[in-house]
Design an enzyme around this catalytic site. Structure first.
Site: not given
Ligand code: COA
Length: 258
Positions: A65, A109, A112, A132
């Site tokens: 999400a 999400g 999911e 989450e």
């Molecule tokens: N919601 C909003 N933005 C997200 C996102 C999410 N779930 N997942 C990634 N992004 C965004 C980041 O904020 C970043 O944006 P920015 O460039 O404007 O700062 C961009 O996508 C790239 O992500 P980044 O974190 O820089 O990539 P990474 O390779 O370092 O890490 C992940 C990849 C997937 C490990 C990391 O993005 C992450 O942990 N995301 C969240 C996953 C999560 O918790 N999902 C459950 C949500 S309820």
């Protein structure tokens, strides 16, 4: 015109691509609304037999999400954002098969959403998880219910309580995905599977999915009776008569979907 998704066709297969690669295809409200609208159209399009869902770019299927939408929300705001119909449930009960083509991060999400699909084909580079818990949240798109049904309660507990990510091979081993393929063959292999299903009678495919999905909610004795009745209902279709006659006449069947 949708702004956050792309919809294209390949024969009888429609491909919905979540198109926010700079945000790792995170599911914003707009994405959810646009996918729901696209599904609403594809449901009534007889030229489409199967839907494939994927993410744009090389890195992510869907990274969950959109976390930026959570900040400052009240519980009632969140409840409004999670109003029915919910994308996950619409996909699970969609009358045509939906296949997740998992090209990268498949988290929260996104995982999911993949679990709401009927089949999951993953790139060998895909990573899976329900992170989450690290946000002080629990899965809210059906994850605590669908994950244990796919992988068993123990693996679901491990993934949900630690927030750890797993690779594609482990996801296949525990039953979270059905197929893992080399990254550069993902689209070809997924489309091969989708086209094969789309070449069957759309009416029979619909009834088969409905019967299989019933196994998620019915006790087995009621499920068996339900299946028996759907099996008998197939005897009312032109496609059943065509399928049986084609076999007996040693020729390929030609389906009309009636
Ligand atoms: N919601 C909003 N933005 C997200 C996102 C999410 N779930 N997942 C990634 N992004 C965004 C980041 O904020 C970043 O944006 P920015 O460039 O404007 O700062 C961009 O996508 C790239 O992500 P980044 O974190 O820089 O990539 P990474 O390779 O370092 O890490 C992940 C990849 C997937 C490990 C990391 O993005 C992450 O942990 N995301 C969240 C996953 C999560 O918790 N999902 C459950 C949500 S309820």
């Amino acid at each position: 015109m949708p702004e956050t998704i792309l919809v294209d066709r390949d024969g009888r297969v429609a491909v919905i691509t979540i198109n926010r690669p700079d945000k790792l295809n995170a599911l914003s409200q707009q994405v959810r609304d646009e996918v729901l609208a696209a599904l609403g159209e594809l449901e009534h399009d007889d030229a489409v037999g199967v839907v494939v869902v994927t993410g744009a770019g090389e890195k992510a299927f869907i990274a969950g999400a959109d976390i930026s939408e959570f900040a400052g929300r009240s519980p009632l705001d969140q409840r409004e954002a999670m109003r029915f119909p919910r994308l996950y449930d619409v996909m699970a009960s969609f009358p045509k098969p939906v296949i997740a083509m998992i090209n990268g991060f498949c988290l929260g999400g996104g995982c999911e959403l993949a679990m709401s699909c009927d089949l999951r084909v993953a790139s060998d580079k895909a990573r899976f998880g329900q992170p989450e818990i690290k946000l002080g949240l629990i899965p809210g798109g059906g994850g605590t219910q669908r994950l244990p049904r796919l992988v068993g309660l123990g693996h679901a507990m491990r993934l949900t309580l630690t927030g750890d990510m797993i690779g594609a091979a482990e996801a296949k081993e525990i039953g979270l995905v059905e197929m893992v393929v080399p990254h550069d063959e993902l689209r070809a292999k997924t489309m091969e599977l989708a086209q094969k299903i789309a070449s069957m009678s759309p009416l029979t495919v619909k009834v088969a999915k409905e019967s299989l999905r019933a196994s998620e909610r019915l006790p087995i004795d009621q499920g068996i009776v339900y299946e028996r009745d759907l099996f008998c209902l197939c005897f009312s279709t032109d496609d059943m008569k065509e399928g049986v006659n084609a076999f007996l006449e040693k020729r390929a069947a030609s389906w009309t979907g009636r």
